[in-house]
Design a protein around this motif. Structure first.
Motif, short mmCIF file in Angstrom:
data_model
loop_
_atom_site.label_atom_id
_atom_site.label_comp_id
_atom_site.label_asym_id
_atom_site.label_seq_id
_atom_site.Cartn_x
_atom_site.Cartn_y
_atom_site.Cartn_z
N THR A 112 0.85 -1.21 0.00
CA THR A 112 0.00 0.00 0.00
C THR A 112 0.88 1.26 0.00
O THR A 112 0.61 2.22 -0.73
CB THR A 112 -0.94 -0.01 1.23
N ILE A 113 1.93 1.24 0.80
CA ILE A 113 2.83 2.40 0.85
C ILE A 113 3.49 2.61 -0.52
O ILE A 113 3.58 3.72 -1.02
CB ILE A 113 3.88 2.21 1.98
N LYS A 114 3.91 1.51 -1.14
CA LYS A 114 4.54 1.61 -2.46
C LYS A 114 3.55 2.20 -3.49
O LYS A 114 3.94 3.00 -4.33
CB LYS A 114 5.02 0.23 -2.93
N TYR A 115 2.30 1.77 -3.40
CA TYR A 115 1.28 2.28 -4.33
C TYR A 115 1.16 3.80 -4.21
O TYR A 115 1.19 4.53 -5.19
CB TYR A 115 -0.07 1.60 -4.03
N LEU B 179 2.07 6.95 -6.67
CA LEU B 179 0.97 7.88 -7.04
C LEU B 179 1.37 9.33 -6.79
O LEU B 179 1.08 10.22 -7.58
CB LEU B 179 -0.28 7.51 -6.23
N TYR B 180 2.05 9.58 -5.68
CA TYR B 180 2.40 10.96 -5.32
C TYR B 180 3.84 11.29 -5.68
O TYR B 180 4.39 12.29 -5.18
CB TYR B 180 2.13 11.21 -3.83
N ASN B 181 4.46 10.43 -6.51
CA ASN B 181 5.80 10.75 -7.02
C ASN B 181 6.83 11.03 -5.94
O ASN B 181 7.56 12.01 -6.02
CB ASN B 181 5.69 12.02 -7.87
N ILE B 182 6.84 10.21 -4.93
CA ILE B 182 7.78 10.45 -3.83
C ILE B 182 9.04 9.65 -4.15
O ILE B 182 9.01 8.42 -4.21
CB ILE B 182 7.14 10.03 -2.48
N SER B 183 10.15 10.37 -4.42
CA SER B 183 11.30 9.66 -4.96
C SER B 183 12.13 8.95 -3.89
O SER B 183 12.35 7.75 -3.97
CB SER B 183 12.17 10.59 -5.80
N THR B 184 12.57 9.66 -2.90
CA THR B 184 13.42 8.96 -1.92
C THR B 184 12.66 8.79 -0.60
O THR B 184 12.10 9.74 -0.07
CB THR B 184 14.72 9.74 -1.64
N GLY C 223 -5.50 -6.53 14.11
CA GLY C 223 -5.63 -5.08 14.28
C GLY C 223 -4.45 -4.36 13.65
O GLY C 223 -3.30 -4.75 13.86
N ILE C 224 -4.74 -3.33 12.88
CA ILE C 224 -3.68 -2.59 12.18
C ILE C 224 -3.83 -1.10 12.46
O ILE C 224 -4.91 -0.53 12.28
CB ILE C 224 -3.75 -2.82 10.65
N GLY C 225 -2.77 -0.47 12.90
CA GLY C 225 -2.78 0.98 13.10
C GLY C 225 -1.68 1.60 12.26
O GLY C 225 -0.55 1.11 12.25
N VAL C 226 -2.02 2.66 11.52
CA VAL C 226 -1.02 3.34 10.68
C VAL C 226 -1.11 4.84 10.94
O VAL C 226 -2.20 5.43 10.87
CB VAL C 226 -1.26 3.08 9.16
N ASN C 227 0.03 5.46 11.22
CA ASN C 227 0.04 6.91 11.40
C ASN C 227 0.02 7.57 10.02
O ASN C 227 0.95 7.41 9.24
CB ASN C 227 1.29 7.36 12.15
N ILE C 228 -1.06 8.28 9.76
CA ILE C 228 -1.22 8.87 8.43
C ILE C 228 -1.09 10.39 8.53
O ILE C 228 -0.30 11.01 7.83
CB ILE C 228 -2.61 8.52 7.85
N CYS D 259 -2.57 10.93 0.83
CA CYS D 259 -3.71 10.05 1.10
C CYS D 259 -4.21 10.29 2.53
O CYS D 259 -3.45 10.73 3.39
CB CYS D 259 -3.32 8.59 0.94
N ASP D 260 -5.49 9.98 2.74
CA ASP D 260 -6.01 10.03 4.11
C ASP D 260 -6.26 8.59 4.58
O ASP D 260 -6.02 7.63 3.83
CB ASP D 260 -7.28 10.90 4.20
N ALA D 261 -6.75 8.46 5.81
CA ALA D 261 -6.92 7.12 6.39
C ALA D 261 -7.87 6.28 5.53
O ALA D 261 -7.66 5.07 5.36
CB ALA D 261 -7.43 7.23 7.82
N GLU D 262 -8.88 6.94 4.96
CA GLU D 262 -9.89 6.17 4.22
C GLU D 262 -9.35 5.64 2.89
O GLU D 262 -9.58 4.49 2.52
CB GLU D 262 -11.13 7.02 4.01
N SER D 263 -8.60 6.51 2.17
CA SER D 263 -8.07 6.02 0.88
C SER D 263 -6.97 4.98 1.11
O SER D 263 -6.82 4.04 0.35
CB SER D 263 -7.59 7.18 0.00
#
Ligand code: BTN
Length: 266
Positions: free
Chosen positions: A99-102, A106-111, A149-154, A175-179
């Protein structure tokens, strides 16, 4: 609230329940399981909350849960007799990475320096981004259910005494928590299918390719000890393999790898 699952997972029979505020998504998932009149061969139900008032972490810790971050639990029942608890944890870990890679693409984050950390935290720039709490509970005399249970700091940094935390939006993730949840539900389903079709070796391989701790000197805190050694990966049961002094290889089935550089002094 509309169904926030990815549509492919809805088509595949996954269920969804949303709450604005609850104590813990893990507890609600268990309550949902108790209310089921008859367990089907396989049952998969995601619970999502905007905020938790009693969020729980591993080993009895509190998981701070302000609005903006992701709090979700997957209730899973599978009629098979095989104990799949451990593998579910690792499926969740690789799904978080997918999911992070996706979103990174999407947001062109290079490093961005991110990795899984045994057992299943995601670490960004040596700070903790997410955590997984798997609970196995008896639903009747014959069957266990799994609650993942999964928690992610967004959106929000949480202040924790023991370690530094990171959150996705500080690195340019819009992205927000929902997307994030929608895509996580899809990658989870894909990786769960991968496990069912190809077995745990496929997950093991994927986990190892997304782990940058291998070959590094690490410190592991267990219930009773603090042990230093070289992280040599995981065994077939996903235990941590640690090469300690005198070249001895030990196996740990529980513990926390301490993040040395960013350890806070209490
Ligand atoms: C950890 O200690 O690293 C695991 C943290 C798990 C937190 C998640 S948030 C959703 C679910 N509900 C909880 O109460 N805990 C898990």
């Amino acid at each position: 609230m509309k169904n926030l699952l990815h549509k492919k997972t809805i088509e595949a029979g996954y269920k969804f329940t949303y709450f604005d505020i609850i104590d813990s998504t893990n507890d609600v998932a268990f309550e949902i399981a108790q209310q089921l009149e008859k367990l089907p061969v396989e049952y998969k139900h995601w619970v999502l909350a905007k905020k938790q008032e009693q969020g729980r972490g591993r080993r009895g810790r509190t998981w701070q849960s302000p609005v903006g971050n992701l709090y979700t639990s997957l209730l899973l029942f599978n009629e098979s007799k095989e104990n799949i608890g451990v593998i579910l944890n690792f499926i969740a870990g690789v799904s978080l990475i997918d999911t992070i890679k996706y979103f990174k693409k999407l947001y062109n984050i290079s490093t961005l320096d991110f990795s899984l950390k045994w057992p299943n935290d995601v670490i960004i720039n040596n700070k903790k981004l997410s955590g997984i709490l798997l609970e196995v509970r008896k639903i009747n005399s014959k069957h266990d259910i799994y609650i993942l249970g999964i928690g992610v700091n967004i959106k929000t940094k949480v202040d924790v005494m023991a370690y530094e935390t990171a959150y996705l939006q500080e690195f340019g993730f819009k992205c927000d928590a929902e997307s994030f949840f929608e895509m996580l539900s899809l990658y989870w389903m894909n990786n769960y299918e991968l496990f069912k079709n190809e077995g745990k070796a496929a997950i093991y391989k994927k986990w190892l390719t997304n782990n940058s701790f291998i070959g590094n000197n690490i410190t592991v805190k267990t219930e009773t000890d603090i042990i230093e050694g070289i992280f040599e990966g995981i065994d077939d049961n996903f235990n941590c393999l640690l090469r300690i002094k005198d070249n001895k290889l030990i196996t740990l089935n529980t513990g926390d790898i301490l993040l040395k550089l960013n350890l806070k002094t209490p």
